[in-house]
Design a protein around this motif. Structure first.
Motif: not given
Length: 122
Positions: A6, A9, A20, A38, A91, A93-94, A116-118
């Motif tokens: 991924e 983010g 993403l 997520r 918010t 992690v995806y 990946t962090q959002v």
């Protein structure tokens, strides 16, 4: 071995957008359904969206419907998640995932990315 990676983010203000991407390798990508999930701190992993192998059908969690769009490019072995009108509650992690069937259940997917962090600020 199969890899799902991924990217895309980051930190965005509420109301903003992110896209993403999830690139697959060592996988016959065009035969797999793809999902996005997520996980927020202290919460269980939750379904976000899925797309069937052909892209003919998509499905979204109620919390993201109308704001997020899942799509795929089989020629590029890539699935996307366009996220608009982001909210602080998005918010997390995806994670992208690949499975034989398109479902909302995480335990039906065979392969997972690292996430990946959002982060959406208010």
């Amino acid at each position: 071995q199969v890899q799902l990676v991924e990217s895309g983010g980051g930190l965005v203000q509420a109301g903003g957008s992110l896209r993403l991407s999830c690139a697959a390798s060592r996988l016959t990508f065009s035969t797999y359904a793809m999902g996005w999930f997520r996980q927020a701190p202290g919460k269980e992993r939750e379904f976000v969206a899925f797309i069937t192998w052909s892209g003919a059908r998509t499905y979204y969690a109620d919390s993201v419907k109308g704001r997020f769009t899942i799509s795929r490019e089989n020629a590029k072995n890539t699935v996307y998640l366009q996220m608009n009108s982001l909210k602080p509650e998005d918010t997390a992690v995806y994670y992208c995932s690949a499975g034989n069937i398109a479902t909302i259940h995480a335990n039906t997917y065979n392969y997972w990315g690292q996430g990946t962090q959002v982060t959406v600020s208010s």
